[in-house]
Design a protein around this motif. Structure first.
Motif, PDB file in Angstrom:
ATOM      1  N   ASP A   1       7.956 -13.536  -6.332  1.00 22.50           N
ATOM      2  CA  ASP A   1       7.334 -14.196  -5.628  1.00 22.50           C
ATOM      3  C   ASP A   1       7.916 -14.418  -4.035  1.00 22.50           C
ATOM      4  OD1 ASP A   1       6.332 -16.855  -5.187  1.00 22.50           O
ATOM      5  OD2 ASP A   1       7.593 -18.327  -6.616  1.00 22.50           O
TER       6      ASP A   1
ATOM      7  N   ASN B   1      26.643 -16.046   4.518  1.00 21.70           N
ATOM      8  CA  ASN B   1      26.789 -16.087   3.592  1.00 21.70           C
ATOM      9  C   ASN B   1      26.175 -14.443   2.743  1.00 21.70           C
ATOM     10  OD1 ASN B   1      24.501 -16.036   3.628  1.00 21.70           O
ATOM     11  ND2 ASN B   1      23.929 -17.856   2.902  1.00 21.70           N
ATOM     12  N   SER B   2      25.881 -14.278   4.193  1.00 17.49           N
ATOM     13  CA  SER B   2      25.463 -12.407   3.289  1.00 17.49           C
ATOM     14  C   SER B   2      26.429 -11.564   3.202  1.00 17.49           C
ATOM     15  CB  SER B   2      24.821 -11.492   4.010  1.00 17.49           C
ATOM     16  OG  SER B   2      24.345 -10.576   4.582  1.00 17.49           O
TER      17      SER B   2
ATOM     18  N   TRP C   1      11.335 -19.281   1.803  1.00 15.00           N
ATOM     19  CA  TRP C   1      12.410 -20.190   1.493  1.00 15.00           C
ATOM     20  C   TRP C   1      13.536 -19.919   1.156  1.00 15.00           C
ATOM     21  CZ3 TRP C   1      10.312 -23.673   3.902  1.00 15.00           C
ATOM     22  CH2 TRP C   1       8.678 -24.479   3.979  1.00 15.00           C
ATOM     23  N   GLU C   2      14.147 -18.706   0.307  1.00 11.17           N
ATOM     24  CA  GLU C   2      15.424 -18.412   0.339  1.00 11.17           C
ATOM     25  C   GLU C   2      15.541 -17.802   1.685  1.00 11.17           C
ATOM     26  OE1 GLU C   2      15.702 -17.281  -3.229  1.00 11.17           O
ATOM     27  OE2 GLU C   2      15.189 -19.104  -4.412  1.00 11.17           O
ATOM     28  N   GLN C   3      15.167 -17.014   2.086  1.00  8.94           N
ATOM     29  CA  GLN C   3      15.583 -16.121   2.970  1.00  8.94           C
ATOM     30  C   GLN C   3      16.394 -17.407   4.588  1.00  8.94           C
ATOM     31  OE1 GLN C   3      12.634 -14.500   5.612  1.00  8.94           O
ATOM     32  NE2 GLN C   3      14.107 -13.158   6.567  1.00  8.94           N
ATOM     33  N   THR C   4      17.640 -16.468   4.540  1.00  8.38           N
ATOM     34  CA  THR C   4      18.538 -17.366   5.272  1.00  8.38           C
ATOM     35  C   THR C   4      18.755 -16.415   6.580  1.00  8.38           C
ATOM     36  OG1 THR C   4      20.293 -16.311   4.179  1.00  8.38           O
ATOM     37  CG2 THR C   4      19.325 -18.938   3.825  1.00  8.38           C
TER      38      THR C   4
ATOM     39  N   LYS D   1       8.822 -17.834  -2.744  1.00  3.24           N
ATOM     40  CA  LYS D   1      10.416 -18.330  -2.534  1.00  3.24           C
ATOM     41  C   LYS D   1      11.069 -17.956  -1.662  1.00  3.24           C
ATOM     42  CE  LYS D   1      13.637 -18.790  -6.799  1.00  3.24           C
ATOM     43  NZ  LYS D   1      13.548 -17.640  -8.384  1.00  3.24           N
ATOM     44  N   ASP D   2      10.758 -16.662  -2.005  1.00  5.91           N
ATOM     45  CA  ASP D   2      11.661 -15.465  -1.158  1.00  5.91           C
ATOM     46  C   ASP D   2      11.498 -15.900   0.465  1.00  5.91           C
ATOM     47  OD1 ASP D   2      12.460 -13.841  -3.536  1.00  5.91           O
ATOM     48  OD2 ASP D   2      11.110 -12.227  -2.567  1.00  5.91           O
TER      49      ASP D   2
END
Length: 167
Positions: free
Chosen positions: A106, A130-131, A112-115, A109-110
């Motif tokens: 998706d 957080n990685s 939006w979740e990418q930081t 979705k990926d």
């Protein structure tokens, strides 16, 4: 028969141009020559007809029906038609059993979740806290030999654009 068949396939064999009898053309160049000569001799081209079995055959329009009935290439075409009609009844296409694999990706979705920060060329890129690889620094590599560096700026006047003026 076989010897004449091999002889007709010889690319170096000289063929006479139907538009200009003085032209002797190699068989490998003959189709290209026909197109060129047809344009250069429209008066002769109007008097000739093209064989439906072999476009290299240019015959007078009055003789085209005789040529069609006796053309050597006609047998090759007819044999292909016979083979196709024979195989038509024998060939049945097997239904494909291929199924599209399930996709769990998706991209929205990926996104939006990418930081991590976006890639910018020429900057050191640090992975987010957080990685799992947060302690790894990603640097760009230099292809220069050790002890050499890229200049920080270009010279004010480039040597090859000096127009012969020495400084």
């Amino acid at each position: 028969m076989e010897e004449t068949y091999i002889d007709s396939l010889d690319p170096e064999k000289l063929l006479q141009c139907p538009y200009d009898k003085n032209h002797q053309i190699r068989a490998c160049r003959f189709p290209y020559h026909l197109i060129k000569c047809r344009k250069n001799h429209p008066d002769v081209a109007n008097k000739l007809a093209t064989c439906p079995f072999n476009a290299r055959h240019q015959v007078p329009q009055a003789e085209i029906s005789h040529h069609i009935s006796s053309c050597d290439d006609k047998s090759c075409i007819e044999q292909d038609v016979v083979n196709q009609t024979r195989n038509l009844g024998q060939e049945t296409l097997a239904e494909s059993t291929w199924q599209c694999p399930l996709c769990d990706e998706d991209w929205d979705k990926d996104l939006w979740e990418q930081t991590s920060t976006p890639f910018v060329w020429g900057t050191a890129n640090y992975c987010g806290n957080n990685s799992p690889a947060s302690n790894i620094v990603v640097e760009h590599k230099s292809n220069l030999a050790s002890g050499m560096r890229v200049p920080k700026s270009l010279p004010y006047v480039l040597p090859w654009k000096n127009n012969g003026n020495a400084q």
